[in-house]
Scaffold this motif. Structure first.
Motif, short mmCIF file in Angstrom:
data_model
loop_
_atom_site.label_atom_id
_atom_site.label_comp_id
_atom_site.label_asym_id
_atom_site.label_seq_id
_atom_site.Cartn_x
_atom_site.Cartn_y
_atom_site.Cartn_z
N ILE A 9 0.84 -1.19 0.03
CA ILE A 9 -0.09 0.12 0.05
C ILE A 9 0.81 1.17 -0.17
O ILE A 9 1.76 1.42 0.94
CB ILE A 9 -0.99 -0.02 1.28
CG1 ILE A 9 -2.03 -1.12 1.29
CG2 ILE A 9 -1.73 1.19 1.33
CD1 ILE A 9 -2.59 -1.32 2.64
N SER A 10 0.73 2.09 -0.96
CA SER A 10 1.46 3.40 -0.88
C SER A 10 0.24 4.57 -0.55
O SER A 10 -0.67 4.74 -1.33
CB SER A 10 1.87 3.73 -2.40
OG SER A 10 2.68 4.91 -2.22
N GLY A 11 0.59 5.15 0.79
CA GLY A 11 -0.24 6.05 0.97
C GLY A 11 -0.69 5.79 2.62
O GLY A 11 -1.44 4.83 2.83
N GLY A 12 -0.42 6.66 3.47
CA GLY A 12 -0.68 6.76 4.93
C GLY A 12 -1.69 7.50 5.32
O GLY A 12 -1.68 7.92 6.60
N VAL A 31 2.05 -4.43 3.42
CA VAL A 31 3.16 -3.59 3.95
C VAL A 31 2.60 -2.09 3.57
O VAL A 31 2.19 -2.06 2.30
CB VAL A 31 4.42 -3.71 3.12
CG1 VAL A 31 5.42 -2.42 3.61
CG2 VAL A 31 5.16 -4.83 3.83
N LEU A 32 2.76 -1.18 4.22
CA LEU A 32 2.25 0.15 3.94
C LEU A 32 3.40 1.14 3.84
O LEU A 32 4.14 1.28 5.15
CB LEU A 32 0.98 0.83 4.98
CG LEU A 32 0.49 2.15 4.65
CD1 LEU A 32 -0.97 2.20 5.30
CD2 LEU A 32 1.26 3.07 5.54
N VAL A 33 3.53 1.99 2.99
CA VAL A 33 4.66 2.85 2.87
C VAL A 33 4.04 4.37 2.77
O VAL A 33 2.89 4.53 1.94
CB VAL A 33 5.90 2.63 1.94
CG1 VAL A 33 6.57 1.28 2.01
CG2 VAL A 33 5.28 2.79 0.48
N GLY A 174 -2.65 1.99 -4.80
CA GLY A 174 -2.31 3.48 -4.66
C GLY A 174 -3.42 4.25 -4.01
O GLY A 174 -4.28 4.48 -4.67
N ALA A 175 -2.98 4.42 -2.82
CA ALA A 175 -3.71 5.56 -2.00
C ALA A 175 -2.91 6.70 -1.66
O ALA A 175 -2.77 7.11 -0.53
CB ALA A 175 -4.23 4.84 -0.63
N ASP A 176 -2.24 7.02 -2.72
CA ASP A 176 -1.25 8.22 -2.48
C ASP A 176 -1.69 9.56 -2.88
O ASP A 176 -1.09 10.30 -3.40
CB ASP A 176 -0.07 7.62 -3.42
CG ASP A 176 -0.37 7.47 -4.86
OD1 ASP A 176 -1.50 7.02 -5.21
OD2 ASP A 176 0.73 7.24 -5.51
N GLY A 177 -3.07 9.85 -3.03
CA GLY A 177 -3.68 11.21 -2.70
C GLY A 177 -3.73 11.70 -4.16
O GLY A 177 -3.64 11.04 -5.32
N THR A 178 -4.35 12.89 -4.21
CA THR A 178 -4.83 13.47 -5.50
C THR A 178 -3.89 13.70 -6.62
O THR A 178 -4.31 13.70 -7.86
CB THR A 178 -5.38 14.94 -5.32
OG1 THR A 178 -6.05 14.91 -4.29
CG2 THR A 178 -5.96 15.75 -6.50
#
Length: 513
Positions: A9-12, A31-33, A174-178
């Motif tokens: 997961i990319s994005g916290g 794994v979250l980064v 990808g939870a890495d924002g706008t």
């Protein structure tokens, strides 16, 4: 060095942390980064609706979220005025009274409450829970690049001050924002209205306890020559946010100039105020044309950016990962075909686009948005239907031929593709508190109990006669409910279940003796 995990997961933020918790709940290694050193320092989203808190409830976080939201539990409603000191409650019109009545009904439709919990308060709760449950959560670690093949995704990540290394995963979220680097790397275009307004959030500290003692507001719209916008309650005592248009010269305001601006719009000339942070942000509608490409998925703002009224983006993000994570778990466990993952886009893209489009009816700064939402000219919308009555047009469910659920009132009828209506099956367990696939029946249905056991499902009897009538289950009928509380199959009479369960999962279910 190459680390291995099932899902990277990319994005916290809210989307990434909730996804990590849900994957852990489903028994998936993740794994979250997150490139930043900590969770959001900005309040951002605050109103987490019943559907979101139902997810927190399933994760065993109801008490933690209740404690986090307690400072604002008594804050509600909207004020209006030239300054916060002069702001007053609006006159209650018939339209407003009708809206209040409709919102009051929402509590009867869910086992979980709607809460005001600023994002900078909620995210640490989610992060702490993920870490305590053994999720590998790595802040100050940036996803630099990734490639994918038929068997997985290889990503290069770089810790702050450290050497880059590889992470090999079956899937990447990808939870890495706008401005999602993952979406941009995939070349996925976005649609929607685009840019709507430039805004500026000023988070500040000032003891306003006495000023708001008799007007505990959620939002306060301000119309002032110095700056129009809205105040937002963060903790109801000494932490607040003023959101305004990003006006010319705002960037050049010095510290004292910002404090003077806040004193003016608060209406207390000698206010002792500390500016905590400034956050320029764009209000706009941008929805990814695809929520998935190969083994990479998008969720939250990476998939759909929208104006922030009622925290629509954050709540939709939680809905995204609630939908996706059980599907990833099923495919990774071998109990579902990989084609099940195609239903993520099919189900969530229409919801994300419709929500973003609806939210984009309001634009400008937060004060303007409030004015438009509360205007008598705004077409009325039943909030119960909007929250609980949404129906997926297609996806991982078996349609029953009854047609779509009504849009003018809440009556989903247990239709496949809708969220299962709430009813208590025991003093503290609701029909929406599902874990895995669950077969809901009326009491005394031995046939369904046997069939459920044969397919490795749980069968739960619902004694609430009104609920059985609402979901159109006569004696002998059953509802198959997915792990995200969505009805997968509706059957009015005793027939076989195995074929329908197979259709949902995309491959034959494991059948016991």
């Amino acid at each position: 060095m190459t680390d291995r995990t099932q899902v990277l997961i990319s994005g916290g933020g809210v989307a990434g942390l909730t996804a990590a918790l849900l994957l852990n709940h489903h028994g998936v290694d993740a794994v979250l980064v997150e490139k930043h050193a900590s969770t959001s320092p900005q309040p951002k989203a605050r109103r987490f609706n019943h559907r979101s808190t139902e997810v927190f409830r399933v994760l065993g976080l109801a008490d933690a979220v209740a404690r986090a939201s307690a400072p604002l539990a008594s804050f509600a409603g909207m004020l209006t005025g030239p300054t916060l000191a002069e702001a007053r409650w609006p006159e209650v019109t018939p339209a407003m009274r009708a809206g209040i009545t409709k919102h009051a009904k929402m509590g009867d439709c869910s086992p979980a409450p709607s809460v005001l919990c600023p994002q900078d308060v909620l995210e640490p709760v989610l992060r702490r829970a993920a870490e305590e449950r053994g999720v590998s959560v790595r802040f100050s670690t940036e996803l630099v690049s990734f490639t994918q093949d038929d068997n997985g995704v290889t990503a290069v990540v770089r810790p702050a001050g450290g050497e880059p290394f590889e992470v090999r995963a079956a899937y990447l979220l990808g939870a890495d924002g706008t401005r999602s680097p993952i979406r941009e790397a995939l070349g996925i275009p976005r649609s929607g209205y685009g840019h709507l307004a430039d805004n500026l959030d000023i988070a500040f500290r000032a003891d306003l306890t006495e000023l708001v003692r008799d007007k505990r507001f959620n939002l306060c719209r301000i119309e002032n020559p110095a700056a129009s916008g809205a105040f937002v309650s963060v903790n109801g005592t000494d932490r607040w946010l003023f959101s305004t248009s990003d006006f010319p010269g705002s960037a050049s305001l010095d510290e004292e100039g910002r404090r003077d601006l806040l004193r003016t719009v608060v209406g207390v000339p000698d206010l002792d105020v500390e500016v905590l942070s400034l956050m320029p942000w764009e209000s706009g509608m941008y929805v990814a044309d695809r929520y998935a490409q190969g083994r990479v998925f998008l969720a939250g703002d990476a998939a759909h950016a929208m104006p922030p009224m009622a925290a629509a983006g954050a709540n939709t993000a939680i809905g995204d990962v609630h939908n996706l994570t059980w599907k990833l778990a099923a495919v990774l466990a071998g109990s579902a075909a990989p084609a099940l993952l195609d239903t993520y886009h099919a189900e969530r893209h229409p919801v994300g686009y419709a929500t973003a489009e609806f939210s984009s009816r309001v634009s400008g700064h937060l004060g303007t948005m409030i004015a438009k939402v509360t205007s008598e000219d705004t077409p009325p919308v039943d909030p119960v239907v909007g929250l609980f009555g949404v129906q997926y047009p297609e996806g991982a469910f078996v349609a029953d031929g009854r047609g779509p659920a009504p849009e003018d009132h809440y009556a989903p009828g247990g239709r496949p593709g809708t969220r299962v209506p709430h009813a208590w099956v025991s003093p503290d367990v609701s029909t929406v508190d599902v874990a895995g696939f669950v077969l809901l029946t009326s009491p005394g249905e031995a046939h369904w109990t046997t069939e459920a056991q044969r397919l490795g499902l749980r069968a739960v009897a619902v004694a609430d006669r009104a609920w059985l009538a609402d979901v159109e289950l006569e004696a002998g009928g059953a509802l198959l409910v997915r792990p995200d509380a969505i009805v997968a199959w509706h059957c009015a009479s005793a027939v076989g279940l195995a074929d329908e369960y197979t259709q949902v999962l995309g491959q034959p279910a494991a059948v016991g003796a």
